[in-house]
Design an enzyme around this catalytic site. Sequence first.
Site, PDB file in Angstrom:
ATOM      1  CG  HIS A 119       8.492   6.887  13.069  1.00 21.90           C
ATOM      2  ND1 HIS A 119       7.155   6.576  13.109  1.00 21.90           N
ATOM      3  CD2 HIS A 119       9.128   5.758  12.631  1.00 21.90           C
ATOM      4  CE1 HIS A 119       6.973   5.327  12.713  1.00 21.90           C
ATOM      5  NE2 HIS A 119       8.160   4.804  12.429  1.00 21.90           N
ATOM      6  CD  GLU A 152       9.445   4.881   4.860  1.00 23.50           C
ATOM      7  OE1 GLU A 152      10.569   4.865   4.298  1.00 23.50           O
ATOM      8  OE2 GLU A 152       8.977   3.901   5.483  1.00 23.50           O
ATOM      9  CD  GLN A 171       6.350  -3.007  11.893  1.00 22.89           C
ATOM     10  OE1 GLN A 171       5.339  -2.478  11.425  1.00 22.89           O
ATOM     11  NE2 GLN A 171       7.449  -2.330  12.148  1.00 22.89           N
ATOM     12  CB  THR A 213       7.242  -0.352  -1.000  1.00 27.22           C
ATOM     13  OG1 THR A 213       7.515  -1.175   0.142  1.00 27.22           O
ATOM     14  CG2 THR A 213       7.826   1.025  -0.780  1.00 27.22           C
ATOM     15  CD  GLU A 272       4.767   8.298  14.505  1.00 26.25           C
ATOM     16  OE1 GLU A 272       5.324   9.214  15.143  1.00 26.25           O
ATOM     17  OE2 GLU A 272       5.023   8.043  13.320  1.00 26.25           O
TER      18      GLU A 272
END
Length: 419
Positions: free
Chosen positions: A137, A204, A243, A260, A367
């Site tokens: 990553h 995650e 971001q 989250t 990605e």
Amino acid sequence: MALQSFVEVHPDSHFPIQNLPYGVFRPGPSAEARPGVAIGDYVLDLSVVQSAGLFDGPIVGKSDCFLQPNLNKFLGMRRPAWKEARSTLQKLLSSTEPTLRDNASLREKALVPMNKVEMCLPMVIGDYSDFFSSMHHARNCGSIFRGPEDPIGANWFHLPIAYHGRASSIVISGTDLIRPKGQGHPIGNSPYFGPSRKLDFELEMAAIVGPGNELGKPVDVNEAADHIFGLVIMNDWSARDIQAWEYVPLGPFLGKSFGTTLSPWIVTLDALEPFACDAPKQDPPPLPYLAEKISQNYDISLEVGIKPAGHKNSCIVTRSNLKHLYWTLTQQLAHHTINGCNLRPGDLLGTGTISGPEPESLGCLLELTWNGQKPVSLDGTTRGFLEDGDEVTITGYCKGNGYKVGFGTCSGKILPSSP
């Protein structure tokens, strides 16, 4: 013969007697929250078990830890208490133990159908930190934003990098998420402001801290596992445009803090122990405070599906595995405390996006689509980033001999930005 429960458990269930993950639930809309463990399609109400005096060991039997509305007290009781509780529950639920199996009234009170309960966050989260522990990553993100010549900073191979996240916006699986607003790179002379146009998921996992450490007293890396109760699946939603504009020089802020999502069941390290595997070789060798006698990850298969808005079917976009992490969970915790920072029961330590070496193992749309340049195909449509109405579901499990040790699901749907 393998351990079996008197509760019927389908072979594909994530919750056999070998697992017994902990969560917090309400059996009805007006009921108080209480701890439970998952077994097959049921939740075992631990408040009922404790009130019936069935925790009769020397540690848990003298505690009221399962009469609380969260797991924090139990988390702080350390590994001997966790092992005692697990042993008691496995015995109580086994096919050969009559105590609960043959007591119809107690069984009816203690075993609640999972489809009848409301799951809650299992602990009060005082603090939340998110790491950046996947080399694949880190390399991909660096290539996208800085170029392929030098994608990973020199410090990355020497320490588990992290930032301090926002605990107040952590939500349980199934909670809808409103598209965030914020600033983005300028269009002309002024920064863009409005709903994020590059909303992303992040695959995650997260460690749940058990007993903490005193302020000023770091945790030895070879003792760090005793400070981790278990793991959950985590989706650290990310607004990539917000971001990218804000992160220099202090790192993520509004691009991350809007939400989250956690899966509801904490799978303990004891349940995961049969699936431990060697961690990747670290080169250069870590500094002595991060050097582990045994460096291990866990072989946890992870999968991400996206159900596009208006569609009936979810499409798998990612298959990855926790074993790909470069920095281990125990190194993350030890590094977090090396400066004397004190962790507390219920704190959350995210792994960072878990990407593997293969194209299908990339852990986020940033990605997978190379920052939106190569959209992915989804059931007759395409996505560069998430659109309103899209639903993301993450699952994870370990494959045992005739059983699975799983985490259930971590899901959320994107709602339009507020006016």
